[in-house]
Design an enzyme around this catalytic site. Structure first.
Site, PDB file in Angstrom:
ATOM      1  CG  LEU A 189      -1.843  -1.408   1.107  1.00  0.00           C
ATOM      2  CD1 LEU A 189      -2.858  -1.043   2.419  1.00  0.00           C
ATOM      3  CD2 LEU A 189      -2.695  -1.680   0.115  1.00  0.00           C
TER       4      LEU A 189
ATOM      5  CB  ALA B 152       6.523  -1.860 -10.313  1.00  0.00           C
TER       6      ALA B 152
ATOM      7  CE1 TYR C  41       7.965   1.593 -14.547  1.00  0.00           C
ATOM      8  CE2 TYR C  41       7.648   2.269 -16.710  1.00  0.00           C
ATOM      9  CZ  TYR C  41       7.287   1.586 -15.624  1.00  0.00           C
ATOM     10  OH  TYR C  41       6.173   0.584 -15.522  1.00  0.00           O
TER      11      TYR C  41
ATOM     12  CB  SER D 223       6.695  -0.940 -19.087  1.00  0.00           C
ATOM     13  OG  SER D 223       6.695   0.275 -19.703  1.00  0.00           O
TER      14      SER D 223
HETATM   15  P1  NAD Z   1       0.232   1.123  -9.539  1.00  0.00           P
HETATM   16  O1  NAD Z   1       1.132   1.926  -8.754  1.00  0.00           O
HETATM   17  O2  NAD Z   1      -1.443   1.211  -9.738  1.00  0.00           O
HETATM   18  O3  NAD Z   1       0.354  -0.353  -8.895  1.00  0.00           O
HETATM   19  C1  NAD Z   1       1.377  -0.919  -8.260  1.00  0.00           C
HETATM   20  C2  NAD Z   1       1.125  -1.577  -7.061  1.00  0.00           C
HETATM   21  O4  NAD Z   1       2.276  -2.008  -6.514  1.00  0.00           O
HETATM   22  C3  NAD Z   1       0.579  -0.651  -5.864  1.00  0.00           C
HETATM   23  O5  NAD Z   1      -0.386  -0.894  -5.379  1.00  0.00           O
HETATM   24  C4  NAD Z   1       1.879  -0.474  -4.746  1.00  0.00           C
HETATM   25  O6  NAD Z   1       1.312  -0.252  -3.508  1.00  0.00           O
HETATM   26  C5  NAD Z   1       2.509  -1.538  -5.068  1.00  0.00           C
HETATM   27  N1  NAD Z   1       3.897  -1.502  -4.510  1.00  0.00           N
HETATM   28  C6  NAD Z   1       4.887  -0.604  -4.894  1.00  0.00           C
HETATM   29  N2  NAD Z   1       5.953  -1.008  -4.304  1.00  0.00           N
HETATM   30  C7  NAD Z   1       5.844  -2.017  -3.575  1.00  0.00           C
HETATM   31  C8  NAD Z   1       6.672  -3.018  -2.823  1.00  0.00           C
HETATM   32  N3  NAD Z   1       8.017  -2.552  -2.591  1.00  0.00           N
HETATM   33  N4  NAD Z   1       6.205  -4.034  -2.311  1.00  0.00           N
HETATM   34  C9  NAD Z   1       4.642  -4.506  -2.648  1.00  0.00           C
HETATM   35  N5  NAD Z   1       3.962  -3.776  -3.333  1.00  0.00           N
HETATM   36  C10 NAD Z   1       4.345  -2.494  -3.959  1.00  0.00           C
HETATM   37  O7  NAD Z   1       0.639   0.804 -10.920  1.00  0.00           O
HETATM   38  P2  NAD Z   1      -0.092   0.025 -12.167  1.00  0.00           P
HETATM   39  O8  NAD Z   1      -0.316   1.124 -13.193  1.00  0.00           O
HETATM   40  O9  NAD Z   1      -1.257  -0.795 -11.858  1.00  0.00           O
HETATM   41  O10 NAD Z   1       1.075  -0.941 -12.743  1.00  0.00           O
HETATM   42  C11 NAD Z   1       1.402  -2.404 -12.553  1.00  0.00           C
HETATM   43  C12 NAD Z   1       2.247  -2.743 -13.120  1.00  0.00           C
HETATM   44  O11 NAD Z   1       2.200  -2.617 -14.529  1.00  0.00           O
HETATM   45  C13 NAD Z   1       3.583  -2.203 -12.853  1.00  0.00           C
HETATM   46  O12 NAD Z   1       4.635  -3.163 -12.645  1.00  0.00           O
HETATM   47  C14 NAD Z   1       3.936  -1.126 -13.955  1.00  0.00           C
HETATM   48  O13 NAD Z   1       5.286  -0.900 -14.031  1.00  0.00           O
HETATM   49  C15 NAD Z   1       3.321  -2.000 -15.122  1.00  0.00           C
HETATM   50  N6  NAD Z   1       3.052  -1.031 -16.303  1.00  0.00           N
HETATM   51  C16 NAD Z   1       1.815  -0.163 -16.183  1.00  0.00           C
HETATM   52  C17 NAD Z   1       1.543   0.704 -17.136  1.00  0.00           C
HETATM   53  C18 NAD Z   1       0.431   1.502 -17.029  1.00  0.00           C
HETATM   54  O14 NAD Z   1       0.181   2.280 -17.874  1.00  0.00           O
HETATM   55  N7  NAD Z   1      -0.342   1.722 -15.868  1.00  0.00           N
HETATM   56  C19 NAD Z   1       2.178   0.541 -18.468  1.00  0.00           C
HETATM   57  C20 NAD Z   1       3.195  -0.462 -18.488  1.00  0.00           C
HETATM   58  C21 NAD Z   1       3.567  -1.331 -17.517  1.00  0.00           C
END
Ligand code: NAD
Length: 327
Positions: A32, A87, A153, A129
């Site tokens: 969180l 992440a 990133y 990504s």
């Molecule tokens: P988000 O920030 O909403 O979700 C990431 C979650 O990871 C969060 O709930 C956060 O609390 C949790 N988190 C962060 N650090 C943590 C830790 N050390 N231990 C445990 N939990 C941890 O991001 P998202 O948009 O849902 O992205 C999800 C994944 O998809 C990520 O790996 C991101 O790099 C990848 N991604 C997202 C997008 C996009 O457009 N949203 C695009 C490409 C890749």
């Protein structure tokens, strides 16, 4: 059991809720992280808990850090599938604090992979990504395109993805890396361009586009991302592969702003602000490999996806909008 790391976040939350709705037992590991407001994460958790209350699947939240190797090992030991979403997401944060991003995104992934090496896990699916590509030599990107990320990133995602591949090759951990292209939808991180444009238009303020707005993106609706991941519960055809998961169409940021403006407040103008460091100029996915290997076909174009997001925004405006305004 299915383990979703980062399952209180935007994408992980949708995956968790959809797996629970399909009758699966899901455990979410998430710390969180207060990177953006935790209220949104609490609501994401509630949606998945509700799905468990309404159906056959179960839901458990473990509040913990993916950098805690012992905790990760315990959870992965019981997991049939791992969807590793945890992440520090976001290019701009990474420009401000590259080490933190590396720590979470790379170390966290190594913990998952080490744990999977010692367990009977059927598949580790890694959320990669489009930012691994960086400067395009040609477009659309296919998976053979050179990877020269232009932000910390993107570097962290490429490093983690390389470990994913190497653990598959060296230690027979079945892995798949999905390269997501700019994902959007309900409960998305409030600091994304789409939520910002919607919020401004709802408040009769012109959307502000960074730079001239000619940067192009594959905006991918969350439902397509969920569909791509869900396929990996059913097939090993993608094991060892890296797959682009993108959208049906590629639009520039100015067009995105216009689509949103036309939907909400057609009389508003579009304004322009300074370009942000680390932003990729163009991203565009060739999704034919995901089509061949997985049968993945994106279904939502920008107008239908934005329309669904705006409907959701209107219903959730009271709590979501303040998060957008303060991010
Ligand atoms: P988000 O920030 O909403 O979700 C990431 C979650 O990871 C969060 O709930 C956060 O609390 C949790 N988190 C962060 N650090 C943590 C830790 N050390 N231990 C445990 N939990 C941890 O991001 P998202 O948009 O849902 O992205 C999800 C994944 O998809 C990520 O790996 C991101 O790099 C990848 N991604 C997202 C997008 C996009 O457009 N949203 C695009 C490409 C890749």
């Amino acid at each position: 059991m299915i383990l979703v790391t980062g399952g209180a976040g935007f994408i992980g939350g949708h995956l968790a809720a959809s797996f629970v709705s399909a009758g699966r037992d899901v455990v979410v590991l998430d710390n969180l992280d207060p990177f953006y407001d935790t209220d949104i994460k609490r609501r994401t958790i509630d949606v998945a808990r509700q799905a468990a209350d309404n159906g056959d699947g179960s839901y458990e939240l473990v509040e913990g850090d993916v950098r805690d190797a012992d905790l990760v090992a315990d959870l992965v030991a019981d997991a049939q599938f791992v969807f590793h979403q945890a992440a520090q997401a976001g290019v701009r944060t990474s420009v401000k604090n590259p080490r933190r991003v590396d720590d979470i995104n790379v170390e966290g992934t190594l913990n998952v992979l080490d744990a999977a090496r010692d367990s009977p896990t059927e598949r580790v699916v890694f959320a990669s990504s489009s930012s691994v590509y960086g400067k395009p030599s040609y477009l659309p990107y296919d998976e053979e395109h050179p990877t020269t990320p232009v932000s910390p990133y993107g570097v962290s995602k490429l490093a983690a993805e390389s470990y994913v591949r190497v653990y598959g090759d060296l230690y027979d951990v079945p892995t798949v890396a999905l390269r997501y292209f700019t994902v959007y939808g309900p409960r998305m991180r409030p600091n994304m361009a789409i939520s910002n444009f919607v919020s401004r238009c709802m408040n009769d303020e012109p959307p502000v586009v960074y730079g001239d707005g000619s940067q192009t993106r594959d905006f991918t609706y969350i439902a397509d991302i969920v569909r791509a991941n869900a396929k990996l519960l059913e097939t090993d055809a993608a094991d060892g592969e890296v797959l682009n998961i993108g959208s049906t169409d590629n639009v520039d940021i100015r067009t995105l702003a216009e689509v949103i403006r036309d939907e909400i407040a057609p009389d508003l103008s579009i304004e322009h602000g300074e370009r942000q460091a680390g932003d990729a100029e163009h991203t565009h996915a060739d999704v034919s490999k995901a089509g061949d290997v997985l049968g993945y076909e994106p279904t939502e174009d920008i107008r239908s996806g934005v329309g669904e997001f705006i409907d959701w925004y209107r219903k959730n405006r009271e709590w979501y909008e303040p998060l957008v305004r303060s991010s």
